[in-house]
Design an enzyme around this catalytic site. Structure first.
Site, short mmCIF file in Angstrom:
data_model
loop_
_atom_site.label_atom_id
_atom_site.label_comp_id
_atom_site.label_asym_id
_atom_site.label_seq_id
_atom_site.Cartn_x
_atom_site.Cartn_y
_atom_site.Cartn_z
N HIS A 172 0.61 -0.93 -0.46
CA HIS A 172 0.14 -0.05 0.23
C HIS A 172 0.44 1.49 -0.07
O HIS A 172 1.61 1.49 0.55
CB HIS A 172 -1.11 -0.23 1.67
N GLU A 229 -6.33 -0.84 -6.14
CA GLU A 229 -7.31 -0.28 -5.62
C GLU A 229 -7.22 1.24 -5.39
O GLU A 229 -5.81 1.42 -5.97
CB GLU A 229 -7.58 -0.11 -3.93
#
Length: 324
Positions: free
Chosen positions: A38, A107
């Site tokens: 991330h 994402e």
């Protein structure tokens, strides 16, 4: 037999702590460790987002036995697939064959940061398919030039290639994506304990799928006080309530805060087992086991209490999980 792993949750812990947790998890007997990749935490309260690949390089040197995997890396926007191939090859050499490259379509939260926008889902899937082909070609060690619809590769070669290659797992979520990506992947990654999806993936994989791994993940929030554990799960993991269809598209932690403002602690507790009952926590893995998952990674929610979880709960929890 099902294997059980530990999740290096980069969104909730700093890099030095994560390496320490990785060592402790191996000592407690976990079979493998997965690492999120991330650029940002889901929520501001989580407060961390160290670089997964630097972290995994350190973990590869600090551990000896556990398998390692990204869960998962998006090889299309924030990273060019040629760079992902080089990183994966280097990490596999450092890990001496223990690494699996987990891939997915990503994402918005992590990929928008490079300013390339956030494509619609069909385009993201197209980009992922092309990226997988590029990564596979480069991992042969051959000279690669590629002119595709989404990527260009100009006379590239991975100079340090592991003899056994790098196995690929791809995260997919439905029949359409299974039909598309099962033939391109070695292993199946999913967050849903759906036996029909597992069966469909094996049918679509083509060839011998008997050695393929089916890899899933479940969050838990162990702690001696149930109310405190529920509070921690709500603070740190209420983003989980939106489901992946929503989670893929929200761009910032502020967006997740707004989207989850009406999620109550009891809502989170209904989907994440919280408290000291290790039997109940172990039972939460049963749907994945019954669906045919070979590998299940455990997420202990929150950085606070992670040391206690590993020292006090992990060993007895593994015994219960394996007894299932």
């Amino acid at each position: 037999m099902t294997r059980f792993g530990y999740t290096l949750m980069t969104e909730q812990s700093g890099p030095r702590d994560l390496v320490r947790y990785a060592v402790a998890a191996e000592q407690q007997g976990f079979d493998f460790e997965v690492c999120s990749d991330h650029y940002s935490p889901w929520l501001t309260e989580q407060g961390h987002a160290p670089y997964a690949w630097t972290l995994l390089g350190a973990v590869a040197q600090a551990t000896e036995r556990v398998d390692l995997a990204t869960f998962v890396t998006c090889p299309t926007l924030r990273y060019h697939p040629a760079v992902v191939a080089q990183k994966a090859a280097t990490l596999q050499l450092l890990a001496e064959g223990r690494f699996l490259l987990g891939l997915g379509s990503g994402e918005n939260l992590n990929e928008h940061v490079v300013g390339a926008g956030w494509p619609a889902v069909d385009l993201r899937q197209d980009m992922l398919e092309e990226a997988v082909h590029i990564i596979r070609e480069l991992l042969t060690g051959d000279l690669v030039t590629w002119e595709g619809d989404h990527f260009r590769v100009d006379s590239a070669r991975i100079w340090d290639v592991p003899d056994g290659g790098v196995p690929l797992g791809i995260a997919v979520s439905g029949p359409k994506s299974i039909a598309r990506f099962a033939p391109l992947s070695d292993h199946f990654i999913s967050t849903e304990p759906d036996a029909d999806l597992v069966s469909s993936w094996k049918d679509a994989h083509g060839g011998d799928s008997s050695s393929a791994r089916v890899i899933g993940q479940i969050p838990v929030c162990w702690g001696p006080d149930t109310d405190a554990a529920v509070k921690q799960a709500h603070e740190q993991f209420r983003w989980f309530a939106g489901g992946w269809a929503v989670n893929a598209d929200l761009p910032t932690p502020a967006g997740f805060a707004g989207a989850t403002q009406f999620v109550r602690p009891e809502d989170v507790a209904a989907s994440i087992v919280c408290g000291p009952d290790l039997d109940e926590i172990a039972e939460s893995a049963r749907p994945f086991i019954e669906a045919g998952f070979t590998d299940i990674a455990i997420v202990q929610v929150g950085d606070e209490g992670q040391d206690a979880f590993l020292a006090e709960a992990a060993g007895p929890l593994l015994e219960r999980l394996r007894a299932l």
